[in-house]
Design an enzyme around this catalytic site. Structure first.
Site, mmCIF file in Angstrom:
data_model
loop_
_atom_site.group_PDB
_atom_site.id
_atom_site.type_symbol
_atom_site.label_atom_id
_atom_site.label_comp_id
_atom_site.label_asym_id
_atom_site.label_seq_id
_atom_site.Cartn_x
_atom_site.Cartn_y
_atom_site.Cartn_z
ATOM 1 N N CYS A 71 -19.488 7.757 -6.064
ATOM 2 C CA CYS A 71 -19.478 8.980 -5.256
ATOM 3 C C CYS A 71 -19.329 10.188 -6.174
ATOM 4 C CB CYS A 71 -18.326 8.941 -4.258
ATOM 5 S SG CYS A 71 -18.285 7.445 -3.240
ATOM 6 N N CYS A 130 -14.939 27.106 -5.725
ATOM 7 C CA CYS A 130 -15.636 26.994 -4.443
ATOM 8 C C CYS A 130 -15.315 28.205 -3.573
ATOM 9 C CB CYS A 130 -15.214 25.708 -3.733
ATOM 10 S SG CYS A 130 -16.038 25.476 -2.142
ATOM 11 N N CYS A 168 -23.361 8.042 -3.351
ATOM 12 C CA CYS A 168 -22.902 8.976 -2.328
ATOM 13 C C CYS A 168 -22.638 10.314 -3.002
ATOM 14 C CB CYS A 168 -21.630 8.453 -1.664
ATOM 15 S SG CYS A 168 -20.930 9.542 -0.393
ATOM 16 N N CYS A 207 -7.267 22.561 -0.406
ATOM 17 C CA CYS A 207 -8.091 22.251 -1.577
ATOM 18 C C CYS A 207 -7.815 23.155 -2.770
ATOM 19 C CB CYS A 207 -9.572 22.340 -1.201
ATOM 20 S SG CYS A 207 -10.657 21.811 -2.555
ATOM 21 N N CYS A 247 -10.698 26.257 2.311
ATOM 22 C CA CYS A 247 -10.001 25.092 2.854
ATOM 23 C C CYS A 247 -8.546 25.089 2.361
ATOM 24 C CB CYS A 247 -10.700 23.811 2.450
ATOM 25 S SG CYS A 247 -12.480 23.793 2.838
ATOM 26 N N ARG A 286 -12.439 3.822 5.094
ATOM 27 C CA ARG A 286 -12.067 4.013 3.696
ATOM 28 C C ARG A 286 -10.649 4.584 3.594
ATOM 29 N NH1 ARG A 286 -16.447 3.058 0.652
ATOM 30 N NH2 ARG A 286 -18.459 3.113 1.741
ATOM 31 N N CYS A 345 -21.128 9.531 5.825
ATOM 32 C CA CYS A 345 -19.746 9.267 5.423
ATOM 33 C C CYS A 345 -18.918 10.452 5.895
ATOM 34 C CB CYS A 345 -19.657 9.097 3.905
ATOM 35 S SG CYS A 345 -17.970 8.843 3.294
#
Length: 332
Positions: free
Chosen positions: A106, A61, A138, A68, A65, A270, A198
């Site tokens: 998801c 990616c 999702c 991550c 972040c 959640r 979400c």
């Protein structure tokens, strides 16, 4: 408006950060008691949804972040790239998740933003296939254009996950490759397309309590509130900039679940990443405080999760009916 006189079933969109922080900082037993009352005013306490999460495209990616391991900026994390999974493989995983008791599937792809073309078309096919199994669908794909959100809606997408991660003031300490406004723009595109939102965040990244309250304030002042609010505790992954962060105190997670429940009474809260570090008793306290969903299965996107059979037994032990687990294994 006084934080101790608000009706337990009140729906508000005008919270201040100070009000939310005052709720968060209540004596813990008072906070959990209040949150439990709000929860029972809007939800069946035995309705704890099991959701399954699958990484359909992993690693590489371009975002940075700090938490991550999928970021291409954090090569020391050693996470290899995997191309988008075939539709048939994803749907087999979804069917296995359903057989094990999950009602929501998801799917996450490590993209900054999906490109229109064969891969996005494949994601649309995955969404249609999951809905065809009778499950909620999702996805989390990064930023979306309004037209992409509309195509996902047409495919039957139940919800789009796009977390804020933290409060606006701390956000720049965690991510530099996209702005807070970018995230809010995607949430608006999702909402405008008629897809459920979400959206939640992560605690334990070095933020203060005010930052946690500020994140909840942004969410709670959306009208309508997000249908789904994931509360994550940082899983400090070796090779990421946050690898040395200390573990989150489980009671901090309880406080966040309770506060989210009070300010967003109808949302599904959640209990998400970091749950593996919690004892059974800490998880039950989160459920008492208003959490009413868990990820069900041995892996999240790239980190380990609780074992499905242990989760099933925990839910049975607190009176939540769960079918026998018949297999929920992550894709190779």
């Amino acid at each position: 408006m006084s934080t101790d006189t608000a009706r337990p079933d009140a729906i508000r969109h005008d919270w201040t950060v100070a009000e939310i922080q005052a709720i968060h900082d209540l004596p813990l037993l008072d906070l959990v008691h209040r949150a439990a009352g709000v929860h029972r005013a809007h939800h069946d306490p035995a309705d704890i949804q099991r959701a399954s999460l699958l990484s359909i495209k992993t690693g590489g990616c371009p975002e940075d972040c700090a938490y991550c391991p999928q970021s291409a900026h954090h090569k020391e994390a050693g996470l290899g790239r995997q191309r988008l999974m075939p539709v048939e493989t994803v749907l087999r995983e979804a069917a296995a998740a359903k057989a094990a008791g999950a009602t929501r599937f998801c799917m996450g792809a490590a993209w900054r933003q999906p490109k229109d073309g064969p891969e996005f078309d494949a994601v649309l096919a995955m969404v249609r296939g999951v809905r065809g199994l009778g499950m909620e669908a999702c996805v989390t794909l990064g930023m979306l254009t309004p037209s992409q959100a509309e195509r996902l809606a047409a495919a039957g997408l139940t919800a789009y996950n796009h977390n804020l991660d933290t409060g606006p003031d701390f956000y720049g300490d965690i991510i530099s490759t996209r702005t807070y406004a970018d995230r809010l723009d995607t949430l608006q595109a999702v909402r405008d397309a008629g897809i459920g939102v979400c959206c939640g965040g992560i605690i334990g990244m070095g933020e203060g309590v005010q930052d946690r309250a500020a994140m909840l304030q942004v969410l709670a002042n959306h009208a309508p509130h997000p249908e789904s609010v994931p509360i994550n505790a940082l899983v400090a992954v070796e090779g990421t900039p946050l690898q040395d962060r200390p573990p989150v105190d489980p009671l901090d997670l309880v406080r966040m679940c309770a506060t989210a429940r009070i300010v967003m009474p109808k949302a599904r809260v959640r209990l998400s990443a970091g749950r593996r570090a919690l004892t059974r008793e800490a998880q039950v306290l989160c459920f008492l405080a208003g959490a009413n969903s868990i990820f069900y299965g041995e892996r999240l996107l790239t980190t380990a999760n609780n074992e499905a059979d242990a989760d099933a037994q925990l839910l049975r032990d607190i009176g939540v009916p769960v079918p026998e687990v018949v297999g929920l294994e992550a894709a190779e």
